[in-house]
Design a protein around this motif. Structure first.
Motif, PDB file in Angstrom:
ATOM      1  N   SER A 194       0.945  -1.210  -0.285  1.00 44.34           N
ATOM      2  CA  SER A 194       0.208  -0.223   0.168  1.00 44.34           C
ATOM      3  C   SER A 194       1.283   1.359  -0.196  1.00 44.34           C
ATOM      4  N   SER A 195       0.614   2.368  -0.724  1.00 57.74           N
ATOM      5  CA  SER A 195       1.336   3.774  -0.918  1.00 57.74           C
ATOM      6  C   SER A 195       0.992   4.629   0.358  1.00 57.74           C
ATOM      7  N   GLY A 196      -0.721   4.345   0.635  1.00 56.15           N
ATOM      8  CA  GLY A 196      -1.263   5.019   1.581  1.00 56.15           C
ATOM      9  C   GLY A 196      -0.898   4.252   3.245  1.00 56.15           C
ATOM     10  N   PRO A 197      -1.775   5.748   3.928  1.00 53.02           N
ATOM     11  CA  PRO A 197      -1.918   5.135   5.396  1.00 53.02           C
ATOM     12  C   PRO A 197      -2.234   4.143   5.906  1.00 53.02           C
ATOM     13  N   ILE A 198      -2.024   2.718   6.468  1.00 48.70           N
ATOM     14  CA  ILE A 198      -2.411   2.322   7.938  1.00 48.70           C
ATOM     15  C   ILE A 198      -2.812   2.181   8.153  1.00 48.70           C
ATOM     16  N   THR A 199      -4.405   2.339   8.244  1.00 46.48           N
ATOM     17  CA  THR A 199      -5.505   2.250  10.016  1.00 46.48           C
ATOM     18  C   THR A 199      -6.330   1.215  10.456  1.00 46.48           C
ATOM     19  N   GLY A 200      -6.457   0.556   9.260  1.00 45.68           N
ATOM     20  CA  GLY A 200      -7.529  -0.756  10.232  1.00 45.68           C
ATOM     21  C   GLY A 200      -8.506  -0.721   9.341  1.00 45.68           C
ATOM     22  N   GLN A 201      -9.565  -1.580   9.645  1.00 50.82           N
ATOM     23  CA  GLN A 201     -10.861  -1.148   9.631  1.00 50.82           C
ATOM     24  C   GLN A 201     -11.445  -0.156  10.170  1.00 50.82           C
ATOM     25  N   LEU A 202     -12.105   0.916   9.185  1.00 52.40           N
ATOM     26  CA  LEU A 202     -12.608   1.785   9.647  1.00 52.40           C
ATOM     27  C   LEU A 202     -14.227   1.799  10.147  1.00 52.40           C
ATOM     28  N   SER A 203     -14.710   0.774   9.641  1.00 52.24           N
ATOM     29  CA  SER A 203     -16.230   0.633   9.812  1.00 52.24           C
ATOM     30  C   SER A 203     -16.441  -0.097  10.965  1.00 52.24           C
ATOM     31  N   ALA A 204     -17.272   0.282  11.759  1.00 54.62           N
ATOM     32  CA  ALA A 204     -18.281  -0.402  13.112  1.00 54.62           C
ATOM     33  C   ALA A 204     -18.842  -0.864  12.339  1.00 54.62           C
ATOM     34  N   VAL A 263     -17.841  -3.887  10.249  1.00 52.66           N
ATOM     35  CA  VAL A 263     -17.384  -4.614  10.315  1.00 52.66           C
ATOM     36  C   VAL A 263     -17.432  -6.123  11.014  1.00 52.66           C
ATOM     37  N   GLU A 264     -17.823  -5.693  12.131  1.00 50.84           N
ATOM     38  CA  GLU A 264     -17.505  -6.749  13.390  1.00 50.84           C
ATOM     39  C   GLU A 264     -18.938  -8.187  13.360  1.00 50.84           C
ATOM     40  N   LYS A 265     -19.997  -6.990  12.917  1.00 49.96           N
ATOM     41  CA  LYS A 265     -21.544  -7.663  12.446  1.00 49.96           C
ATOM     42  C   LYS A 265     -21.149  -8.456  10.923  1.00 49.96           C
ATOM     43  N   ASN A 266     -20.536  -8.180   9.937  1.00 47.66           N
ATOM     44  CA  ASN A 266     -20.860  -8.157   8.422  1.00 47.66           C
ATOM     45  C   ASN A 266     -19.650  -7.990   7.696  1.00 47.66           C
ATOM     46  N   PRO A 267     -18.232  -9.107   8.031  1.00 43.79           N
ATOM     47  CA  PRO A 267     -16.980  -8.470   7.399  1.00 43.79           C
ATOM     48  C   PRO A 267     -17.126  -8.971   6.249  1.00 43.79           C
ATOM     49  N   ALA A 268     -17.974  -9.794   5.673  1.00 40.70           N
ATOM     50  CA  ALA A 268     -17.561 -10.471   4.370  1.00 40.70           C
ATOM     51  C   ALA A 268     -18.501  -9.383   3.013  1.00 40.70           C
ATOM     52  N   VAL A 269     -19.066  -7.918   4.373  1.00 36.19           N
ATOM     53  CA  VAL A 269     -20.211  -7.656   2.735  1.00 36.19           C
ATOM     54  C   VAL A 269     -19.464  -5.299   3.344  1.00 36.19           C
ATOM     55  N   TYR A 321      -8.336  -2.935   1.312  1.00 35.37           N
ATOM     56  CA  TYR A 321      -7.033  -2.210   0.880  1.00 35.37           C
ATOM     57  C   TYR A 321      -6.458  -1.858   2.774  1.00 35.37           C
ATOM     58  N   GLN A 322      -6.789  -2.426   3.178  1.00 34.39           N
ATOM     59  CA  GLN A 322      -6.660  -2.026   4.384  1.00 34.39           C
ATOM     60  C   GLN A 322      -6.512  -3.419   5.651  1.00 34.39           C
ATOM     61  N   PRO A 323      -5.432  -4.105   6.698  1.00 36.02           N
ATOM     62  CA  PRO A 323      -5.602  -5.060   7.202  1.00 36.02           C
ATOM     63  C   PRO A 323      -6.490  -5.668   7.711  1.00 36.02           C
ATOM     64  N   LEU A 324      -7.055  -6.816   8.097  1.00 38.09           N
ATOM     65  CA  LEU A 324      -7.844  -7.650   9.313  1.00 38.09           C
ATOM     66  C   LEU A 324      -7.694  -7.229  10.343  1.00 38.09           C
ATOM     67  N   CYS A 325      -7.735  -6.215  11.471  1.00 40.82           N
ATOM     68  CA  CYS A 325      -7.618  -5.451  12.444  1.00 40.82           C
ATOM     69  C   CYS A 325      -8.677  -4.252  12.514  1.00 40.82           C
ATOM     70  N   ARG A 326      -9.225  -4.388  14.002  1.00 41.74           N
ATOM     71  CA  ARG A 326      -9.800  -2.826  14.128  1.00 41.74           C
ATOM     72  C   ARG A 326      -9.477  -1.835  13.960  1.00 41.74           C
ATOM     73  N   ALA A 327      -9.376  -0.442  13.722  1.00 39.75           N
ATOM     74  CA  ALA A 327      -9.244   0.955  13.748  1.00 39.75           C
ATOM     75  C   ALA A 327      -7.760   0.949  15.028  1.00 39.75           C
ATOM     76  N   PHE A 328      -7.134   1.013  14.304  1.00 41.71           N
ATOM     77  CA  PHE A 328      -6.392   2.185  15.391  1.00 41.71           C
ATOM     78  C   PHE A 328      -5.174   3.112  15.111  1.00 41.71           C
ATOM     79  N   VAL A 329      -4.530   3.715  15.977  1.00 45.01           N
ATOM     80  CA  VAL A 329      -3.558   5.251  16.318  1.00 45.01           C
ATOM     81  C   VAL A 329      -2.414   5.065  16.408  1.00 45.01           C
TER      82      VAL A 329
END
Length: 266
Positions: free
Chosen positions: A188-198, A200-206, A211-219
């Motif tokens: 990736s050429s952009g910032p790595i932020t994790g999954q920003l959508s809340a 995604v916990e309920k329905n990750p397939a949707v 383009y982001q790794p399989l982890c919760r959003a982090f700072v």
């Protein structure tokens, strides 16, 4: 230093194996292994030994530290040779480092433009949209069970991730999370932020952002950066001390060997 020299039955007759246990410095208690030819020539590593012996003996399954032929290494070596022979029969070896992400052709209908010369019809022209090629979700699971090994074919211990990084998705593990983050940093050429959508916990397939790794959003805070810099500084300092102690121990050992040879020559 405590020295233990013995015959090595896996090498040609007359070869000796010596184990030197260190008694001082940061590496006290650790041992170094050396081999001596019938003429007294000293060898410090397996590559040195292999270059000297040439094709007279197969050292692929030879364990330098124990002086034994390892059955599991022999089996892996045979399997590797068989695989190389198969690959060579098909062509060149596959050295592709592309991530194992499966991509498929688009199966979705493309917009079309309907043209008619009927005077009462209005022609609507719509430019064809460029659709993204679908990608496989949770491709990181294809890396499960694979581990990196060092030159001695020992599995390298996986690094520990910070507690703030928490994986998501079905059957997520620390190894899968590490693979996902390493791949994202590599591609990736952009910032790595994790999954920003809340959601995604309920329905990750949707709601999963591929383009982001399989982890919760982090700072990453300035405190985290300073803490990591301090850890790097400490590790470098320990490495410097260990290398210095090792260099001093080797110099002392060489002086001891020289004295022994002088005493033997009389």
């Amino acid at each position: 230093m405590e020295r233990k020299r013995s015959d090595c039955p896996c090498l040609p007759p007359g070869w000796k194996k010596e184990e030197v246990i260190r008694k001082s410095g940061l590496s006290a208690g650790k041992s170094d292994v050396y081999y001596y030819s019938p003429s007294g020539k000293k060898f410090r590593s397996k590559p040195q030994l292999a270059r000297y012996l040439g094709n007279s003996i197969d050292l692929n399954s030879f364990d330098f530290r124990t002086g034994m032929m390892m059955a599991n290494k022999l089996q892996r070596t045979k399997q590797r040779l068989r695989n190389e022979a198969i690959n060579q029969s098909k062509g060149k070896l596959d050295l592709n480092t592309t991530l194992p992400i499966r991509q498929t052709a688009s199966i979705f209908k493309q917009p079309v433009t309907k043209v008619t010369d009927h005077p009462n019809n209005k022609v609507r022209s719509e430019l064809q949209r460029i659709t993204e090629q679908p990608q496989q979700l949770f491709w990181e699971k294809r890396l499960q069970g694979l581990s990196a090994c060092d030159i001695a074919e020992q599995i390298i211990k996986s690094m520990e991730l910070p507690k703030g990084l928490q994986g998501i998705g079905p059957g997520h593990t620390n190894e899968a999370l590490l693979s996902a983050i390493a791949s994202a940093l590599h591609t990736s050429s952009g910032p790595i932020t994790g999954q920003l959508s809340a959601a995604v916990e309920k329905n990750p397939a949707v709601w999963l952002n591929i383009y982001q790794p399989l982890c919760r959003a982090f700072v990453v805070t300035d405190k985290d950066i300073r803490k990591q810099e301090e850890r790097v500084h400490q590790v470098r300092k320990k490495l410097e001390e260990a290398l210095m102690a090792d260099e001093l121990a080797r110099a002392e050992e060489e002086r001891h060997v020289d004295r022994e040879q002088c005493d033997a020559l009389g």
